[in-house]
Design an enzyme around this catalytic site. Structure first.
Site, mmCIF file in Angstrom:
data_model
loop_
_atom_site.group_PDB
_atom_site.id
_atom_site.type_symbol
_atom_site.label_atom_id
_atom_site.label_comp_id
_atom_site.label_asym_id
_atom_site.label_seq_id
_atom_site.Cartn_x
_atom_site.Cartn_y
_atom_site.Cartn_z
ATOM 1 N N ILE A 124 3.861 25.846 -14.956
ATOM 2 C CA ILE A 124 3.781 25.721 -13.547
ATOM 3 C C ILE A 124 2.775 27.071 -13.165
ATOM 4 O O ILE A 124 1.969 26.717 -12.235
ATOM 5 C CB ILE A 124 5.207 25.996 -12.921
ATOM 6 N N LEU A 127 -0.672 25.933 -13.805
ATOM 7 C CA LEU A 127 -1.373 24.644 -12.776
ATOM 8 C C LEU A 127 -1.395 25.278 -11.473
ATOM 9 O O LEU A 127 -2.359 24.553 -10.809
ATOM 10 C CB LEU A 127 -0.436 23.652 -13.309
ATOM 11 N N GLU A 128 -0.400 25.836 -10.930
ATOM 12 C CA GLU A 128 -0.503 26.245 -9.550
ATOM 13 C C GLU A 128 -1.712 27.065 -9.189
ATOM 14 O O GLU A 128 -2.311 27.118 -8.091
ATOM 15 C CB GLU A 128 0.807 26.952 -9.102
ATOM 16 N N THR A 129 -2.056 28.177 -9.886
ATOM 17 C CA THR A 129 -2.970 29.067 -9.588
ATOM 18 C C THR A 129 -3.765 29.774 -10.859
ATOM 19 O O THR A 129 -4.378 30.680 -10.616
ATOM 20 C CB THR A 129 -2.439 30.264 -8.837
ATOM 21 N N TRP A 250 10.081 20.114 -8.042
ATOM 22 C CA TRP A 250 8.984 21.257 -7.867
ATOM 23 C C TRP A 250 7.969 20.491 -7.213
ATOM 24 O O TRP A 250 7.238 20.982 -6.354
ATOM 25 C CB TRP A 250 8.834 21.781 -9.332
#
Length: 269
Positions: A124, A127-129, A250
């Site tokens: 996570i 992938l997010e930042t 999510w």
């Protein structure tokens, strides 16, 4: 006639109980300053201190860029293979594995407390930042104020604006520190402000919940979010599992959830 009068009276009561903000939204910037000033004046209705809201919003202006980005959202129609190839590569997997070792002590504490294994959080985070490489540089309060004023999703973003101001009010971050994505997502795993208020954790025990700069806060908060949404300790996260369904909470995009699952599996190898 009596029923009509009663219906109109009931409607009046509903409107009277609703903050005037909902009726004063706009589709361009002409009414923004009046809306902002009214929001400040009515801030106590949301459980906020007026002095906090005034100092946070009094110089905030309408952001045309945010509206343009909101209007130009395109729902991608990539297959899983296309999406995964676009977002993940071997270097990201290796970096995730390295960060797992770098923060091994924190991850052990997080898994013991929340039951969420490190590969899932790392996937996570990546992938997010890109593991905190870029979490956004736009003013969260300006973005959320603009979107709360805009008529398209005023109610949703008013709630997010109130949540962002709550973060300021409890002194987790100052308005200047609160930088994020164009729609107001905050931190290294991109929490909505409302999720920040509900699930952010002070992982480094410094008295603040800082999802922008504190890696322990980021990791613990992400795990807490999943745990509060039903993560089952000791179980896997493959498609069809209960934990895979938690990952859907999510992010609703199926290719995104599948990418988290596969990426986490590769990081765990």
């Amino acid at each position: 006639m009596r029923l009509l009068i009663l219906a109109l009276f009931s409607q009046f009561l509903v409107l009277a109980a609703t903050p005037a903000l909902a009726a004063s939204c706009g589709n361009d910037g002409r009414g923004f300053n009046a809306w902002r000033d009214a929001f400040i004046e009515q801030s106590s209705r949301y459980g906020l201190k007026q002095r906090v809201v005034k100092s946070s919003l009094q110089n905030v202006t309408y952001n045309k860029k945010v509206i343009r980005l909101d209007r130009n959202q395109k729902s991608f129609k990539l297959s899983f293979n296309q999406f995964y190839a676009k977002r993940v590569n071997n270097a990201m997997i290796r970096r995730g594995q390295k960060l797992g070792k770098t923060y091994a002590r924190t991850f052990r504490w997080v898994e013991k407390k929340y039951g969420v294994p490190s590969p899932v959080i790392l996937a996570i985070w990546g992938l997010e930042t890109n593991y905190g490489g870029f979490s956004g540089n736009m003013s969260v309060l300006r973005s959320l104020a603009t979107l709360a004023y805009d008529c398209r999703r005023s109610k949703f973003f008013t709630n997010e604006l109130v949540a962002a101001l709550t973060i300021v009010q409890r002194r987790d971050m100052t308005p200047a520190e609160m930088k994020g994505a164009w729609a107001g997502e905050i931190g290294q795993t991109q929490f909505l402000a409302s999720s920040y208020v509900k699930y952010a954790v002070d992982g480094d025990r410094n008295g603040k919940r800082d999802l922008i700069r504190s890696v322990p806060d980021v990791l613990a908060s992400t795990a807490n979010y999943l745990a509060k949404h039903g993560w089952r300790r000791g179980q896997g996260w493959a498609p069809g599992s209960a934990n895979y369904n938690v990952l859907k909470k999510w992010n609703k995009a199926s290719v995104y959830v599948q990418t988290i699952s596969v990426m986490a599996e590769k990081i765990s190898e």
